[in-house]
Write an enzyme that holds these catalytic residues in place. Structure first.
Site, PDB file in Angstrom:
ATOM      1  N   CYS A 111       0.870  -1.186   0.000  1.00  0.00           N
ATOM      2  CA  CYS A 111       0.000   0.000   0.000  1.00  0.00           C
ATOM      3  C   CYS A 111       0.903   1.231   0.000  1.00  0.00           C
ATOM      4  O   CYS A 111       2.068   1.156  -0.398  1.00  0.00           O
ATOM      5  CB  CYS A 111      -0.980  -0.019   1.174  1.00  0.00           C
ATOM      6  SG  CYS A 111      -0.225   0.057   2.813  1.00  0.00           S
TER       7      CYS A 111
ATOM      8  N   ASN B  30       2.158   1.545   4.446  1.00  0.00           N
ATOM      9  CA  ASN B  30       2.447   0.303   5.177  1.00  0.00           C
ATOM     10  C   ASN B  30       2.122   0.408   6.669  1.00  0.00           C
ATOM     11  O   ASN B  30       2.805  -0.162   7.522  1.00  0.00           O
ATOM     12  CB  ASN B  30       3.902  -0.154   4.978  1.00  0.00           C
ATOM     13  CG  ASN B  30       4.174  -1.585   5.450  1.00  0.00           C
ATOM     14  OD1 ASN B  30       5.241  -1.870   6.005  1.00  0.00           O
ATOM     15  ND2 ASN B  30       3.252  -2.501   5.268  1.00  0.00           N
TER      16      ASN B  30
ATOM     17  N   ASP C 280      -8.224   3.913   0.625  1.00  0.00           N
ATOM     18  CA  ASP C 280      -7.272   4.292   1.665  1.00  0.00           C
ATOM     19  C   ASP C 280      -8.043   4.860   2.859  1.00  0.00           C
ATOM     20  O   ASP C 280      -8.702   5.893   2.741  1.00  0.00           O
ATOM     21  CB  ASP C 280      -6.334   5.359   1.081  1.00  0.00           C
ATOM     22  CG  ASP C 280      -5.238   5.753   2.048  1.00  0.00           C
ATOM     23  OD1 ASP C 280      -5.321   5.379   3.236  1.00  0.00           O
ATOM     24  OD2 ASP C 280      -4.306   6.433   1.607  1.00  0.00           O
TER      25      ASP C 280
ATOM     26  N   CYS D  60      -1.653   1.006   7.391  1.00  0.00           N
ATOM     27  CA  CYS D  60      -3.105   0.751   7.474  1.00  0.00           C
ATOM     28  C   CYS D  60      -3.514  -0.522   6.740  1.00  0.00           C
ATOM     29  O   CYS D  60      -3.841  -1.531   7.353  1.00  0.00           O
ATOM     30  CB  CYS D  60      -3.896   1.938   6.917  1.00  0.00           C
ATOM     31  SG  CYS D  60      -3.598   3.491   7.794  1.00  0.00           S
ATOM     32  N   ARG D  61      -3.513  -0.494   5.390  1.00  0.00           N
ATOM     33  CA  ARG D  61      -4.098  -1.591   4.630  1.00  0.00           C
ATOM     34  C   ARG D  61      -3.194  -2.808   4.486  1.00  0.00           C
ATOM     35  O   ARG D  61      -3.610  -3.943   4.769  1.00  0.00           O
ATOM     36  CB  ARG D  61      -4.509  -1.102   3.224  1.00  0.00           C
ATOM     37  CG  ARG D  61      -5.665  -0.127   3.226  1.00  0.00           C
ATOM     38  CD  ARG D  61      -5.777   0.599   1.897  1.00  0.00           C
ATOM     39  NE  ARG D  61      -4.618   1.465   1.667  1.00  0.00           N
ATOM     40  CZ  ARG D  61      -4.388   2.137   0.555  1.00  0.00           C
ATOM     41  NH1 ARG D  61      -5.223   2.022  -0.451  1.00  0.00           N
ATOM     42  NH2 ARG D  61      -3.326   2.914   0.451  1.00  0.00           N
ATOM     43  N   SER D  62      -1.957  -2.613   3.989  1.00  0.00           N
ATOM     44  CA  SER D  62      -1.141  -3.806   3.691  1.00  0.00           C
ATOM     45  C   SER D  62      -0.733  -4.609   4.932  1.00  0.00           C
ATOM     46  O   SER D  62      -0.629  -5.833   4.836  1.00  0.00           O
ATOM     47  CB  SER D  62       0.060  -3.466   2.803  1.00  0.00           C
ATOM     48  OG  SER D  62       0.962  -2.606   3.430  1.00  0.00           O
TER      49      SER D  62
HETATM   50  P1  4NP Z   1      -1.923   2.858   3.966  1.00  0.00           P
HETATM   51  O1  4NP Z   1      -2.558   4.233   4.472  1.00  0.00           O
HETATM   52  O2  4NP Z   1      -1.329   3.122   2.611  1.00  0.00           O
HETATM   53  O3  4NP Z   1      -3.077   1.927   3.901  1.00  0.00           O
HETATM   54  O4  4NP Z   1      -0.900   2.462   5.000  1.00  0.00           O
HETATM   55  C1  4NP Z   1      -1.844   5.440   4.500  1.00  0.00           C
HETATM   56  C2  4NP Z   1      -1.009   5.722   5.544  1.00  0.00           C
HETATM   57  C3  4NP Z   1      -0.340   6.925   5.586  1.00  0.00           C
HETATM   58  C4  4NP Z   1      -0.522   7.845   4.570  1.00  0.00           C
HETATM   59  C5  4NP Z   1      -1.364   7.551   3.515  1.00  0.00           C
HETATM   60  C6  4NP Z   1      -2.021   6.340   3.478  1.00  0.00           C
HETATM   61  N1  4NP Z   1       0.136   9.095   4.618  1.00  0.00           N
HETATM   62  O5  4NP Z   1      -0.098   9.927   3.725  1.00  0.00           O
HETATM   63  O6  4NP Z   1       0.939   9.328   5.535  1.00  0.00           O
END
Ligand code: 4NP
Length: 152
Positions: free
Chosen positions: A7, A10, A120, A12-14
């Site tokens: 993702c 790294n 996201d 939240c989702r992955s």
């Molecule tokens: P992820 O979510 O890609 O599912 O881990 C996010 C975590 C942090 C950010 C964006 C998406 N960020 O912009 O910091």
């Protein structure tokens, strides 16, 4: 078999996809598979999972407490049999990094809804994390079944 879930951050989702897929792999007797996760961005490298992902994982009996966020690099494009991107933007980033397009799947590749992205949840509320969990759980089994039968 080496599979990397990818993702953006790294956190939240992955990381959720990783523990869900590992549980689904164990259920299928695929416990020799190496399953991990990483992000295309570097903002959260070294941090644990987002507390909302930790909470939704715990609620469903999965432990994310040992997760440490990592950034995927161009040097590891040959190290994985499969990359599984959470959304089309993550897939585009992997391809720009030199990943073999035939080795990059979308998490929702086989979702009967036809939707392709796991949204996201980072900037939204708790319900976005519950939705992410549900989408990941629904699709992890489908993906693993595809990968287990690939080439047979
Ligand atoms: P992820 O979510 O890609 O599912 O881990 C996010 C975590 C942090 C950010 C964006 C998406 N960020 O912009 O910091």
């Amino acid at each position: 078999m080496r599979i990397l879930f990818v993702c953006l951050g790294n956190i939240c989702r992955s990381p959720l996809a990783e523990v869900i897929a590992r549980a689904e792999a164990e259920q299928r007797g695929l416990d020799t598979w190496h399953i991990a996760s990483a992000g295309t961005g570097d903002w959260h490298v070294g941090q644990g999972a987002d507390r909302r992902s930790l909470a939704v994982a715990r609620k469903h009996g999965l432990d994310l407490s040992r997760h440490v966020a990592r950034q995927v690099t161009a040097e590891e494009m040959e190290d994985w049999d499969w990359f599984v991107a959470m959304d089309r933007s993550n897939r585009a980033d992997l391809l720009a990094m030199g990943a073999d397009p035939a080795r990059v799947l979308l998490m929702r590749q086989f979702d009967p809804s036809g939707e392709l992205d796991v949204p996201d949840p980072y900037y939204g509320g708790e319900d976005g994390f519950e939705l992410a969990y549900r989408l990941l759980r629904e699709n992890a089994g489908r993906l693993l079944d595809y990968l287990a039968s690939y080439g047979r």
